[in-house]
Design a protein around this motif. Structure first.
Motif, PDB file in Angstrom:
ATOM      1  N   TRP A   1       0.777  -1.237   0.047  1.00  0.00           N
ATOM      2  CA  TRP A   1      -0.128   0.159  -0.142  1.00  0.00           C
ATOM      3  C   TRP A   1       0.838   1.318   0.091  1.00  0.00           C
ATOM      4  N   MET A   2       0.198   2.299  -0.352  1.00  0.00           N
ATOM      5  CA  MET A   2       1.047   3.678  -0.297  1.00  0.00           C
ATOM      6  C   MET A   2       0.226   4.702   0.598  1.00  0.00           C
ATOM      7  N   LEU A   3       0.916   5.172   1.538  1.00  0.00           N
ATOM      8  CA  LEU A   3       0.430   6.268   2.328  1.00  0.00           C
ATOM      9  C   LEU A   3       0.820   7.725   2.028  1.00  0.00           C
ATOM     10  N   VAL A   4      -0.082   8.383   1.417  1.00  0.00           N
ATOM     11  CA  VAL A   4       0.212   9.985   0.811  1.00  0.00           C
ATOM     12  C   VAL A   4      -0.335  10.816   2.050  1.00  0.00           C
ATOM     13  N   VAL A   5       0.879  11.496   2.614  1.00  0.00           N
ATOM     14  CA  VAL A   5       0.598  12.266   3.817  1.00  0.00           C
ATOM     15  C   VAL A   5       1.036  13.846   3.275  1.00  0.00           C
ATOM     16  N   GLY A   6      -0.139  14.583   3.340  1.00  0.00           N
ATOM     17  CA  GLY A   6       0.038  15.920   2.931  1.00  0.00           C
ATOM     18  C   GLY A   6      -1.039  16.344   2.251  1.00  0.00           C
ATOM     19  N   ASP A   7      -1.452  17.671   1.824  1.00  0.00           N
ATOM     20  CA  ASP A   7      -2.706  18.136   1.026  1.00  0.00           C
ATOM     21  C   ASP A   7      -2.200  19.098   0.073  1.00  0.00           C
TER      22      ASP A   7
ATOM     23  N   PRO B   1       8.550   5.273  10.988  1.00  0.00           N
ATOM     24  CA  PRO B   1       8.725   3.949  11.179  1.00  0.00           C
ATOM     25  C   PRO B   1       7.745   3.012  10.394  1.00  0.00           C
ATOM     26  N   LEU B   2       6.422   3.584  10.128  1.00  0.00           N
ATOM     27  CA  LEU B   2       5.577   2.671   9.376  1.00  0.00           C
ATOM     28  C   LEU B   2       5.988   2.277   7.982  1.00  0.00           C
ATOM     29  N   PHE B   3       6.964   3.185   7.290  1.00  0.00           N
ATOM     30  CA  PHE B   3       7.207   3.070   5.868  1.00  0.00           C
ATOM     31  C   PHE B   3       8.307   1.826   5.819  1.00  0.00           C
ATOM     32  N   ASP B   4       8.016   0.859   4.812  1.00  0.00           N
ATOM     33  CA  ASP B   4       9.051   0.156   4.455  1.00  0.00           C
ATOM     34  C   ASP B   4      10.045   0.946   3.399  1.00  0.00           C
ATOM     35  N   VAL B   5       9.542   1.752   2.744  1.00  0.00           N
ATOM     36  CA  VAL B   5      10.236   2.577   1.629  1.00  0.00           C
ATOM     37  C   VAL B   5       9.520   3.962   1.780  1.00  0.00           C
TER      38      VAL B   5
ATOM     39  N   ALA C   1      15.283   8.246  10.335  1.00  0.00           N
ATOM     40  CA  ALA C   1      14.294   7.301  10.855  1.00  0.00           C
ATOM     41  C   ALA C   1      14.894   5.958  10.630  1.00  0.00           C
ATOM     42  N   GLY C   2      15.816   5.891   9.381  1.00  0.00           N
ATOM     43  CA  GLY C   2      16.193   4.490   9.089  1.00  0.00           C
ATOM     44  C   GLY C   2      15.682   3.919   8.245  1.00  0.00           C
ATOM     45  N   VAL C   3      14.616   4.613   7.427  1.00  0.00           N
ATOM     46  CA  VAL C   3      13.787   4.327   6.103  1.00  0.00           C
ATOM     47  C   VAL C   3      14.509   4.403   4.932  1.00  0.00           C
TER      48      VAL C   3
END
Length: 326
Positions: free
Chosen positions: A178-184, A218-222, A242-244
């Motif tokens: 899945w992809m998380l798009v944070v922002g507007d 930390p939720l992101f794998d990439v 964050a080490g991503v």
């Protein structure tokens, strides 16, 4: 960075302040003519009055320090005109990357009065993180792989390239992704429409502005960044801190952060397949993902810390104050 550095100016014996982020839009000629603060971007002055004070008077002319944070190709003619007018009043221009410095040099700002001080990022120790709970917050299964984007939804960010990459990735990735798009931003509706058109809307979450973006890293794998221009991306720096593992567009500012193949991967602007290819490699190889993440985190700690950024501002202010008080 400038505000934090101003707090340490007592060490240099320099009075200082940070001016308003933008000049008043009305009557710019009268504003600039009376020697006030100002400019199209954030501008700070040493020895100048604090916000709300006048710039005139019989005292010595204040030192004016300009901070530019982006390759501002969007600027119109009148904005560039104001930049040229302000150049003679400006003691130093601080750019947060070499490409930003080069951009303003090419528009006519003197190179000898330009200094590059990169952004800084805090590199905190990893904390306990309930991944399953955070995934559930966004309606994602416990075994989901997540690629993340954090930033404005604007054309320059090329988030549509990432939606195409996500659609390709879901066909080949070893884990449901899945992809998380944070922002507007203004592009959100268009991007939501594109997600439906390329048939990946069920695999992307547009979550809008969040106050806890650093806590989401930390939720992101990439982490993905596809921009065609930047100044020096804070979100990319925060992901690395964050080490991503990161995959980013191969533009000069991103090259200052990402060492290709060592702290992440760089792909040509507009190359959705490149984002898919390298992300698939990372998701399929836990050892590679850990190596890239640790190297990126180390690079942020050693080369781009907040302490290093503040120290370089203080050194600059001391240099300017020293010249002015001899």
């Amino acid at each position: 960075g400038a505000r934090r550095a101003c707090g340490a100016l007592g060490f240099a014996g320099c009075p200082g302040g940070v001016g308003p982020r933008r000049a008043p839009s009305a009557r710019p000629r009268r504003f600039f003519g009376r020697g006030g603060w100002g400019g199209p971007r954030g501008r700070g002055g040493l020895g100048a009055p604090p916000r709300g004070g006048g710039g005139g008077g019989g005292g010595p002319r204040p030192a004016i320090i300009v901070s530019e944070r982006c390759v501002d190709t969007w600027k119109s003619g009148w904005q560039r005109y104001l930049d040229r007018r302000l150049a003679s009043r400006t003691t130093r221009l601080i750019a947060n990357s070499q490409p930003v410095a080069d951009f303003y040099r090419d528009t006519g700002f003197p190179a000898e009065r330009t200094v590059v001080i990169p952004n800084g990022v805090e590199v905190a120790e990893p904390e306990s993180f309930d991944r399953a709970a955070r995934l559930a917050e966004f309606g994602l299964p416990a075994d989901a792989a997540v690629v993340g984007y954090v930033g404005r939804l604007a054309r320059q960010k090329r988030v549509d390239d990432l939606l195409w990459a996500l659609q390709m990735l879901r066909q080949i990735a070893p884990r449901p992704t899945w992809m998380l798009v944070v922002g507007d931003g203004r592009e959100r509706r268009r991007l939501e429409r594109i997600a439906r058109q390329v048939e990946c809307a069920d695999r992307v979450r547009f979550v809008g502005h969040r106050a806890d973006t650093r806590g989401l890293m930390p939720l992101f794998d990439v982490f993905w960044l596809a921009s065609d221009f930047e100044g020096l991306s804070n979100s990319l720096m925060e992901a690395m801190a964050a080490g991503v593992p990161v995959v980013a567009s191969d533009i000069p500012p991103n090259r200052e952060l990402v060492v290709d193949g060592e702290t992440g991967f760089l792909v040509r602007v507009g190359d959705s397949a490149g984002f898919t290819q390298f992300t698939d490699r990372i998701l399929a190889d836990a050892v590679l993902a850990r190596r890239l993440g640790e190297a990126g985190r180390r690079r942020m700690r050693e080369e781009f810390s907040v302490e290093r950024m503040v120290a370089r501002h203080i050194d600059l202010y001391r240099e300017i104050c020293g010249h002015r008080h001899r």
